[in-house]
Design an enzyme around this catalytic site. Sequence first.
Site, PDB file in Angstrom:
ATOM      1  N   ASN A  86       0.868  -1.175   0.000  1.00 44.91           N
ATOM      2  CA  ASN A  86       0.000   0.000   0.000  1.00 44.91           C
ATOM      3  C   ASN A  86       0.909   1.230   0.000  1.00 44.91           C
ATOM      4  OD1 ASN A  86      -1.760   2.064   0.504  1.00 44.91           O
ATOM      5  ND2 ASN A  86      -2.410   1.347   2.531  1.00 44.91           N
ATOM      6  N   LYS A  98       0.140   4.255  -0.192  1.00 44.15           N
ATOM      7  CA  LYS A  98      -0.497   5.421   0.447  1.00 44.15           C
ATOM      8  C   LYS A  98      -0.281   6.671  -0.428  1.00 44.15           C
ATOM      9  CE  LYS A  98      -0.148   3.098   4.860  1.00 44.15           C
ATOM     10  NZ  LYS A  98       0.000   3.172   6.315  1.00 44.15           N
ATOM     11  N   HIS A 150      -9.416   1.199   5.041  1.00 42.13           N
ATOM     12  CA  HIS A 150      -8.132   1.318   5.753  1.00 42.13           C
ATOM     13  C   HIS A 150      -8.330   2.222   6.968  1.00 42.13           C
ATOM     14  CE1 HIS A 150      -4.012   2.424   6.669  1.00 42.13           C
ATOM     15  NE2 HIS A 150      -3.653   1.346   6.012  1.00 42.13           N
ATOM     16  N   GLU A 208      -6.683   4.572   8.133  1.00 34.90           N
ATOM     17  CA  GLU A 208      -6.479   6.014   7.873  1.00 34.90           C
ATOM     18  C   GLU A 208      -7.725   6.620   7.250  1.00 34.90           C
ATOM     19  OE1 GLU A 208      -2.842   5.466   5.708  1.00 34.90           O
ATOM     20  OE2 GLU A 208      -1.884   4.820   7.558  1.00 34.90           O
ATOM     21  N   GLU A 267      -5.276  -5.028  10.534  1.00 32.83           N
ATOM     22  CA  GLU A 267      -4.230  -4.028  10.759  1.00 32.83           C
ATOM     23  C   GLU A 267      -4.483  -3.313  12.081  1.00 32.83           C
ATOM     24  OE1 GLU A 267      -2.302  -2.754   6.788  1.00 32.83           O
ATOM     25  OE2 GLU A 267      -3.995  -1.446   7.146  1.00 32.83           O
ATOM     26  N   GLY A 326       2.717   2.030  10.933  1.00 32.51           N
ATOM     27  CA  GLY A 326       3.691   3.114  10.815  1.00 32.51           C
ATOM     28  C   GLY A 326       4.400   3.445  12.118  1.00 32.51           C
ATOM     29  N   SER A 369       3.592  -2.425  10.396  1.00 31.74           N
ATOM     30  CA  SER A 369       5.044  -2.526  10.627  1.00 31.74           C
ATOM     31  C   SER A 369       5.634  -3.879  10.237  1.00 31.74           C
ATOM     32  CB  SER A 369       5.377  -2.172  12.083  1.00 31.74           C
ATOM     33  OG  SER A 369       5.020  -0.822  12.352  1.00 31.74           O
TER      34      SER A 369
HETATM   35  P1  13P Z   1       3.167   0.146   7.802  1.00 31.29           P
HETATM   36  O1  13P Z   1       3.648  -1.127   7.156  1.00 31.29           O
HETATM   37  O2  13P Z   1       3.917   1.360   7.360  1.00 31.29           O
HETATM   38  O3  13P Z   1       3.050   0.013   9.281  1.00 31.29           O
HETATM   39  O4  13P Z   1       1.668   0.379   7.255  1.00 31.29           O
HETATM   40  C1  13P Z   1       0.772  -0.659   7.278  1.00 31.29           C
HETATM   41  C2  13P Z   1      -0.425  -0.261   6.499  1.00 31.29           C
HETATM   42  O5  13P Z   1      -1.158   0.630   6.884  1.00 31.29           O
HETATM   43  C3  13P Z   1      -0.692  -0.973   5.239  1.00 31.29           C
HETATM   44  O6  13P Z   1      -1.950  -0.682   4.755  1.00 31.29           O
END
Ligand code: 13P
Length: 254
Positions: free
Chosen positions: A10, A12, A96, A98, A168, A174, A214
Amino acid sequence: MNRVPFVCGNWKMHYGVSEALALADALLPMIEPLAGVEVGIAPTYTALHAVGQRVKGTKLLLSAQNCHFEAQGAYTGEISASMLKDVGCHYVIIGHSERRSLFGETDEGCAKKVAAVLKAGLLPILCVGETLAERDANQTLEVVTRQLTAGLSEVAADQAMTTVVAYEPVWAIGTGRTATPTQAQEVHAHLRKVIAGQLGAGVAEAMRLQYGGSVKAENARDLFGQPDIDGGLIGGAALKADSFAAIVKAAAAG
Ligand code: 13P
């Protein structure tokens, strides 16, 4: 049942067209020889068409990060699932964390989007996951059950086999703080049980459940080695070809 693991990057809100193409070009020779794993990449909307042309017919499956639930209409700034199909997408990430926390997405909206993605002939990756406060309050299973049940509420059993769910935990995204393989497996096993109750044991056995939060080359193998973890949704580590390919290899080997 032998589920083929699925690892999706992803990206982003990173990379314009030329950087996205460069990453896809770097990934292709690393990913193409790998067997026993499905691999997706989810660039930004503006890079989808160009990257889609580049990866057409290869092992890299184009994915989008979001869509609108209507097929067309007066929805300024939105993109429909059929438009994503038009540029070569196979998958669409839905709900997601976010999008839920920053853009007000609800369980009901996610359910409509999942249905729209399937209707357009694409496959949804439905994201679920608890916040740190919810985990600390022992509400993890309750929260993911609610998100999962609602998100799949408009999916028929015969369409559900190919739907992907990504667990997740919000506190792991992150942050560099990964769920331990045991923590993740506990939630994944629970999700599979909920799916079995909602859509039948056959669907639950067939559905891929990704872990996200992560994931790095160093922890991927232990996570993917868990019986109910079928690959991962990768953020930061998907932005570089070497680290993403190493994670994909861990899934292929596991
Ligand atoms: P990270 O791998 O940066 O923690 O992000 C995970 C994520 O949100 C994938 O959609």
